[in-house]
Write an enzyme that holds these catalytic residues in place. Sequence first.
Site, PDB file in Angstrom:
ATOM      1  N   LYS A   5       0.832  -1.201   0.147  1.00 16.82           N
ATOM      2  CA  LYS A   5       0.272   0.400  -0.003  1.00 16.82           C
ATOM      3  C   LYS A   5       0.845   1.613   0.253  1.00 16.82           C
ATOM      4  O   LYS A   5       0.068   1.946  -0.958  1.00 16.82           O
ATOM      5  CB  LYS A   5      -0.624   0.181   0.759  1.00 16.82           C
ATOM      6  CG  LYS A   5      -2.296   1.038   1.123  1.00 16.82           C
ATOM      7  CD  LYS A   5      -3.285   0.722   2.358  1.00 16.82           C
ATOM      8  CE  LYS A   5      -2.836   1.127   3.677  1.00 16.82           C
ATOM      9  NZ  LYS A   5      -3.320   2.366   4.034  1.00 16.82           N
ATOM     10  N   SER A   6       1.692   1.229   0.341  1.00 12.29           N
ATOM     11  CA  SER A   6       2.840   2.305   0.540  1.00 12.29           C
ATOM     12  C   SER A   6       3.467   2.660  -0.444  1.00 12.29           C
ATOM     13  O   SER A   6       2.806   3.985  -1.115  1.00 12.29           O
ATOM     14  CB  SER A   6       3.980   2.313   1.968  1.00 12.29           C
ATOM     15  OG  SER A   6       3.389   2.425   3.339  1.00 12.29           O
ATOM     16  N   ARG A  51       2.612   5.892  -3.056  1.00 11.97           N
ATOM     17  CA  ARG A  51       4.062   7.170  -3.461  1.00 11.97           C
ATOM     18  C   ARG A  51       4.242   6.588  -5.078  1.00 11.97           C
ATOM     19  O   ARG A  51       4.567   7.530  -5.795  1.00 11.97           O
ATOM     20  CB  ARG A  51       4.762   6.444  -2.927  1.00 11.97           C
ATOM     21  CG  ARG A  51       5.199   7.026  -1.677  1.00 11.97           C
ATOM     22  CD  ARG A  51       6.126   6.034  -0.314  1.00 11.97           C
ATOM     23  NE  ARG A  51       6.409   6.610   1.156  1.00 11.97           N
ATOM     24  CZ  ARG A  51       4.786   6.507   2.147  1.00 11.97           C
ATOM     25  NH1 ARG A  51       3.647   5.984   1.900  1.00 11.97           N
ATOM     26  NH2 ARG A  51       5.047   7.472   3.037  1.00 11.97           N
ATOM     27  N   GLY A  87      -4.227   9.015   4.923  1.00  8.25           N
ATOM     28  CA  GLY A  87      -3.863   9.395   5.865  1.00  8.25           C
ATOM     29  C   GLY A  87      -2.681   9.804   5.301  1.00  8.25           C
ATOM     30  O   GLY A  87      -2.778  10.643   5.278  1.00  8.25           O
ATOM     31  N   ARG A  95      -8.818  12.032  13.249  1.00  3.63           N
ATOM     32  CA  ARG A  95      -6.868  12.292  12.603  1.00  3.63           C
ATOM     33  C   ARG A  95      -6.156  13.322  12.563  1.00  3.63           C
ATOM     34  O   ARG A  95      -6.695  14.403  11.951  1.00  3.63           O
ATOM     35  CB  ARG A  95      -6.487  11.368  12.115  1.00  3.63           C
ATOM     36  CG  ARG A  95      -7.269  10.088  12.057  1.00  3.63           C
ATOM     37  CD  ARG A  95      -7.084   9.379  10.484  1.00  3.63           C
ATOM     38  NE  ARG A  95      -5.401   8.617  10.296  1.00  3.63           N
ATOM     39  CZ  ARG A  95      -5.332   7.872   9.962  1.00  3.63           C
ATOM     40  NH1 ARG A  95      -5.877   7.703   8.266  1.00  3.63           N
ATOM     41  NH2 ARG A  95      -3.594   7.375  10.140  1.00  3.63           N
ATOM     42  N   SER A 141       8.186   9.670  11.672  1.00  2.53           N
ATOM     43  CA  SER A 141       6.204   9.143  11.391  1.00  2.53           C
ATOM     44  C   SER A 141       6.750   9.364   9.155  1.00  2.53           C
ATOM     45  O   SER A 141       7.870  10.269   9.422  1.00  2.53           O
ATOM     46  CB  SER A 141       5.037  10.715  11.296  1.00  2.53           C
ATOM     47  OG  SER A 141       4.161  10.344  10.441  1.00  2.53           O
ATOM     48  N   GLN A 190       5.070   9.469   7.438  1.00  3.71           N
ATOM     49  CA  GLN A 190       4.109  10.626   6.645  1.00  3.71           C
ATOM     50  C   GLN A 190       4.203  12.429   6.747  1.00  3.71           C
ATOM     51  O   GLN A 190       4.857  12.987   5.414  1.00  3.71           O
ATOM     52  CB  GLN A 190       2.865  10.384   7.210  1.00  3.71           C
ATOM     53  CG  GLN A 190       2.065   8.979   6.619  1.00  3.71           C
ATOM     54  CD  GLN A 190       0.688   8.974   7.121  1.00  3.71           C
ATOM     55  OE1 GLN A 190      -0.059   9.539   7.490  1.00  3.71           O
ATOM     56  NE2 GLN A 190      -0.415   7.724   6.855  1.00  3.71           N
ATOM     57  N   ASP A 223       1.810  -0.406  11.814  1.00  3.88           N
ATOM     58  CA  ASP A 223       0.777  -1.856  11.924  1.00  3.88           C
ATOM     59  C   ASP A 223       0.000  -2.515  11.673  1.00  3.88           C
ATOM     60  O   ASP A 223      -0.721  -3.470  11.680  1.00  3.88           O
ATOM     61  CB  ASP A 223       0.636  -1.603  10.350  1.00  3.88           C
ATOM     62  CG  ASP A 223       0.798   0.402   9.360  1.00  3.88           C
ATOM     63  OD1 ASP A 223      -0.174   1.009  10.731  1.00  3.88           O
ATOM     64  OD2 ASP A 223       1.048   0.376   8.512  1.00  3.88           O
ATOM     65  N   LYS A 272      -5.052   6.226  14.836  1.00  5.24           N
ATOM     66  CA  LYS A 272      -4.479   5.561  13.635  1.00  5.24           C
ATOM     67  C   LYS A 272      -6.023   5.528  12.902  1.00  5.24           C
ATOM     68  O   LYS A 272      -6.948   6.432  13.181  1.00  5.24           O
ATOM     69  CB  LYS A 272      -4.331   4.143  13.388  1.00  5.24           C
ATOM     70  CG  LYS A 272      -3.204   4.311  13.891  1.00  5.24           C
ATOM     71  CD  LYS A 272      -1.996   4.315  12.437  1.00  5.24           C
ATOM     72  CE  LYS A 272       0.043   4.367  12.324  1.00  5.24           C
ATOM     73  NZ  LYS A 272      -0.129   4.518  10.835  1.00  5.24           N
TER      74      LYS A 272
END
Length: 432
Positions: A21-22, A26, A93, A121, A166, A168, A318, A345
């Site tokens: 997913k990450s 990107r 997020g 969030r 983080s 993100q 996660d 989260k």
Amino acid sequence: MEKEISKVSRIKGELRVPSDKSISHRSIILTSLADGVSVVKNFLKAGDTLTTLNVYRKLGVSIIEEKGVLKIKGVNLKGFKEPEDILDMGNSGTTTRLTLGLLSGQEFFSALTGDDSLRQRPMGRVADPLRSMGAKIDGRQDGKLLPLSVRGSSLKGIQFYNKRSSAQVKSALLIAGLLAEGKTKVTEPYISRDHTEKMLDAMGADIHIERDDEYSVTISGSKKLEGIEIDVPADPSSAAFFAAAAVLIPDSELLLKDVLINPTRDGFFRKLKEMGGDIRYTNIREKAKEPVADIYVRYSPDLKGIRIKKEDVPSMVDEIPLLSIVATQAEGETIITGAEELRVKESDRIKAVVENLKNLGIDVEELPDGMVIKGKQKVKGGVVDSYKDHRIAMGFSILGLISEEGIKIKDADSVFISYPEFYEHLERIISN
């Protein structure tokens, strides 16, 4: 949707879980900044990543799918178009925070919102350092919660200490740094997932990494990026659920294929092995500048409780709810601290895990930044509230496989956020 999960005798087989997913997020966001066409193979089609795809189309990026392959025509650093409507970030997020970095340096106005969960969030952790670069971001609670408005402006590079480690926040600032005058440096106490740095480096960004007692990455603004080809590996966060099942269920063995084993992401597998899990990385190779392996896992009856500390959290943030569930079947205590990030989260994951375990009769103690799980405990069964959180739903589904009377998961359709085929794949390895 409610889903009932019953006890099974074993699981066996091979599985290629959905793509990471990450990296999928990107692959859209970063290649849209390029001068040229990028090709993305094995893009994850799930709720969050499809949100990213739709948002960037609304920002004027041409994204075409041909035979399962995405072709993304980058618009260069500042070629995005002002959106005609409010950008809906859904539950994502990652999409929100990284896109805030990108929109801050554009030459137009935009507004962002999200679903009920995302609107609660924290966005101040990204908005505040972006404001120090010159961004004009406003919104609820002094610009700390969605909906947010962004009026693009001229940015200047900063030095920022990312105390939460983080990924993100780091990624949002690196993207803004591309659009800023001068250099932007982000330092963190423990390295967070580094896919943004790897991808930007492959695209030709002027980026420099320092590894001493802490981790720092510096990026220079205004350099053109080149289009690249990305083949997205399988997501370790998704693979973790089936690895846990194989370790917990007698006579089970499983081969999880093509899994990303980036050391900023594979903390769950390392900690599961430390607990006594029979886990082996095989066929180790590289894919799109990322380490990949096939992971062999089998039943491991002698699990022991371990300690998870703050420095362990970034590489498995996660998967901590899942590790907590595995810990119910380990001898002794498992103590998790330094994981306060779980409280913000998709749900308060510390509260969600503790309350659901207690409702199932498991001895667990809630801490402000984690929990203490007592093992080894029998799981009778009952009803689990997923809080519409995909990782809570999938984690307790795995616990259902060893429960005496079965576990009913509320709002199990939340798995669509990251793993739409989760229950289908679970049935496949059970039927084997």
